[in-house]
Design a protein around this motif. Structure first.
Motif, mmCIF file in Angstrom:
data_model
loop_
_atom_site.group_PDB
_atom_site.id
_atom_site.type_symbol
_atom_site.label_atom_id
_atom_site.label_comp_id
_atom_site.label_asym_id
_atom_site.label_seq_id
_atom_site.Cartn_x
_atom_site.Cartn_y
_atom_site.Cartn_z
ATOM 1 N N ALA A 23 21.459 21.417 13.932
ATOM 2 C CA ALA A 23 21.645 20.003 14.282
ATOM 3 C C ALA A 23 23.016 19.500 13.831
ATOM 4 C CB ALA A 23 20.535 19.165 13.647
ATOM 5 N N VAL A 24 23.435 19.897 12.625
ATOM 6 C CA VAL A 24 24.737 19.483 12.103
ATOM 7 C C VAL A 24 25.876 20.055 12.953
ATOM 8 C CG1 VAL A 24 26.321 19.711 10.157
ATOM 9 C CG2 VAL A 24 23.929 19.110 9.745
ATOM 10 N N LEU A 27 26.035 18.413 16.412
ATOM 11 C CA LEU A 27 26.609 17.065 16.307
ATOM 12 C C LEU A 27 28.131 17.135 16.194
ATOM 13 C CD1 LEU A 27 26.035 14.023 16.073
ATOM 14 C CD2 LEU A 27 25.885 14.323 13.593
ATOM 15 N N ASP A 28 28.630 18.089 15.411
ATOM 16 C CA ASP A 28 30.081 18.264 15.274
ATOM 17 C C ASP A 28 30.721 18.573 16.626
ATOM 18 O OD1 ASP A 28 29.934 17.821 12.609
ATOM 19 O OD2 ASP A 28 30.105 19.916 11.997
ATOM 20 N N ALA A 30 29.581 18.203 19.705
ATOM 21 C CA ALA A 30 29.433 17.132 20.692
ATOM 22 C C ALA A 30 30.403 15.987 20.422
ATOM 23 C CB ALA A 30 27.991 16.619 20.680
ATOM 24 N N TYR A 31 30.595 15.642 19.151
ATOM 25 C CA TYR A 31 31.483 14.519 18.834
ATOM 26 C C TYR A 31 32.941 14.893 19.056
ATOM 27 C CZ TYR A 31 33.482 10.534 16.403
ATOM 28 O OH TYR A 31 34.202 9.395 16.101
ATOM 29 N N ILE A 50 32.740 12.041 10.796
ATOM 30 C CA ILE A 50 31.750 13.080 11.082
ATOM 31 C C ILE A 50 31.430 13.870 9.817
ATOM 32 C CG2 ILE A 50 33.379 14.886 11.750
ATOM 33 C CD1 ILE A 50 30.045 14.093 13.493
ATOM 34 N N ASN A 54 27.667 14.072 8.317
ATOM 35 C CA ASN A 54 27.030 15.374 8.102
ATOM 36 C C ASN A 54 26.456 15.459 6.693
ATOM 37 O OD1 ASN A 54 27.454 16.457 10.633
ATOM 38 N ND2 ASN A 54 29.421 17.366 10.109
ATOM 39 N N VAL A 57 23.259 13.346 6.625
ATOM 40 C CA VAL A 57 22.109 14.006 7.252
ATOM 41 C C VAL A 57 21.534 15.073 6.332
ATOM 42 C CG1 VAL A 57 21.399 15.509 9.155
ATOM 43 C CG2 VAL A 57 22.829 13.527 9.617
ATOM 44 N N TYR A 72 18.956 11.286 11.612
ATOM 45 C CA TYR A 72 19.883 11.988 12.500
ATOM 46 C C TYR A 72 20.188 11.136 13.736
ATOM 47 C CZ TYR A 72 21.805 15.907 15.214
ATOM 48 O OH TYR A 72 22.620 16.737 15.948
ATOM 49 N N CYS A 75 22.442 8.309 12.830
ATOM 50 C CA CYS A 75 23.841 8.742 12.681
ATOM 51 C C CYS A 75 24.529 8.871 14.038
ATOM 52 C CB CYS A 75 23.907 10.067 11.932
ATOM 53 S SG CYS A 75 23.527 9.945 10.168
ATOM 54 N N ILE A 76 23.789 9.330 15.046
ATOM 55 C CA ILE A 76 24.350 9.398 16.396
ATOM 56 C C ILE A 76 24.683 7.995 16.894
ATOM 57 C CG2 ILE A 76 23.853 10.011 18.799
ATOM 58 C CD1 ILE A 76 22.128 12.307 17.749
#
Length: 413
Positions: A23-24, A27-28, A30-31, A50, A54, A57, A72, A75-76
């Motif tokens: 998941a972490v 997220l990295d 995608a951002y 970010i 992280n 989370v 999570y 945070c998004i």
């Protein structure tokens, strides 16, 4: 941090660690792909944002020993809010022209806070499993209200024998209204944050270049603020007075319960912590927000806690080191930095019993939808304040080409 969880964590199944790590990383990626669509002068704040999310989370997931999907998702939303803040706050001229709507938005939120307090005797609006705190959304609007330009301070009017700026008077009245509403709703913990925003904005208003503001007036204003604080402390409600003078070790089951347990947890964690998910403080009320610094210190150690604090400080410092778009953005960035630092200090010093316990969250780290959403939006405001790559209009470009076409010897003539 993920390696630390693998060897020292209290996760029952390796699958939970794999889910958290995936998941972490997702997220990295995608951002980092998403920010390519935003033309910015600098992406330093994006990397820092970010990074701290992280960490948040991972911390929040380890507190409950499983992937915290609710945090999570929040945070998004925080990341999306940062880009909204960036897009909305780039044009300072537009913000100055729409200042009446900013004041109106603050007024509506203040009435909403009063309404919720009168009806529910609470500060939160609950929507399913999510909660919203209306007073949190006042912070970015109040920052924009405190931000000013040099031109605003030159519009002076004479009242009796004093030269005053009407906008400064209206801003003082707005600050007074916010304080009254916060006191009415018994939200004393947020008062220092709002006061810090106002004080930084006020100082930058009166100290802009060539303001010619009298030092005597500045000292008089500081004296008035100190007197107001002393009066407020003296006539504060009984439970506030008790918190100011409580001995947490003689009242470990009452008002001193959270602070005494927090201090024990910090001492128990030492420099390297007892291990992610292995602390006892996760059984204490508000372990993931109001005393989150102590919870992180117990499970991860003081080194990780200080790394977390340092990251937030750098987030606030970077926009102040870099050139800003305008004096308006400089004031805006300074007010946001003051809000983040004061809010973080209240949580840390309250957990360590250096000041009375206030119940204020740490930006980005504590759980809570409103706090994370507003922190993300205000980080976007910091991004918007940094100097952009200006685009020249067609007339300027044409003149520049004509100038470059003139030979050097013609310039000497």
């Amino acid at each position: 941090m993920l390696v630390n969880i693998w060897f020292n964590g209290n996760f029952s199944e390796p699958r939970d660690i794999a889910i958290l790590g995936a998941a972490v990383i997702i997220l990295d990626i995608a951002y980092f792909v998403a920010i390519l669509f935003f033309k910015q002068m600098s992406y330093v704040l994006d990397f820092l944002l970010i990074l701290i999310l992280n960490m948040s989370v991972i911390f929040q997931s380890c507190f409950i020993c499983k992937f915290n999907i609710k945090h999570y998702i929040t945070c998004i939303v925080c990341l999306a809010a940062s880009k909204c803040g960036y897009m909305l706050c780039k044009n300072h001229k537009l913000l100055q022209d729409k200042k009446k709507y900013i004041y109106g938005g603050i007024g509506i939120l203040l009435m909403l806070v009063l309404f919720v307090d009168l009806v529910k005797h609470d500060m939160w609006i609950r929507i399913g499993s999510f909660t919203l705190q209306p007073s949190e959304f006042i912070k970015p609007l109040f920052v924009l209200a405190c931000a000013t330009s040099i031109a605003d301070q030159q519009k002076k009017h004479k009242i009796l024998c004093f030269n005053v700026v009407y906008e400064n008077i209206s801003l003082f009245c707005l600050m007074a209204a916010i304080c009254l509403v916060q006191v009415k709703s018994h939200d004393y913990g947020s008062l220092p944050t709002f006061i810090s925003i106002y004080c930084v904005g006020f100082i930058l208003r009166i100290c802009y270049p060539k303001a010619k503001f009298s030092k005597k007036k500045l000292f008089a204003v500081i004296a008035v603020i100190v007197v107001c604080l002393l009066i407020g402390l003296k006539y504060a409600p009984e439970y506030v007075q008790h918190r100011l003078h409580v001995d947490i070790w003689s009242d470990k089951t009452g008002d001193g319960y959270q602070q005494s347990q927090a201090l024990i947890a910090i001492a128990n964690g030492g420099w390297f912590g007892v291990g992610p998910g292995r602390g006892f403080l996760s059984n204490i009320f508000a372990f993931d927000n109001d005393i989150v610094f102590a919870t992180v210190s117990e499970e991860w150690g003081l080194l990780y806690a200080l790394m977390m604090v340092l990251t937030i400080i750098i987030i606030t410092a970077v926009p102040l080191f870099n050139p800003t778009r305008s004096y308006y953005h400089a004031t805006m960035s300074s007010c946001i930095a003051a809000a983040f630092i004061v809010q973080m200090a209240l949580n840390i010093f309250g957990s360590c019993n250096l000041i009375p316990f206030t119940g204020v969250t740490i930006p980005f780290i504590s759980s809570g939808g409103s706090s994370l959403l507003v922190s993300g939006f205000m980080t976007g405001m910091l991004m918007a304040g940094q100097s952009p790559v200006f685009r020249e209009n067609k007339a300027s470009q044409k003149n520049k080409k004509q100038t470059e076409a003139v030979p050097a010897w013609r310039w000497k003539e």
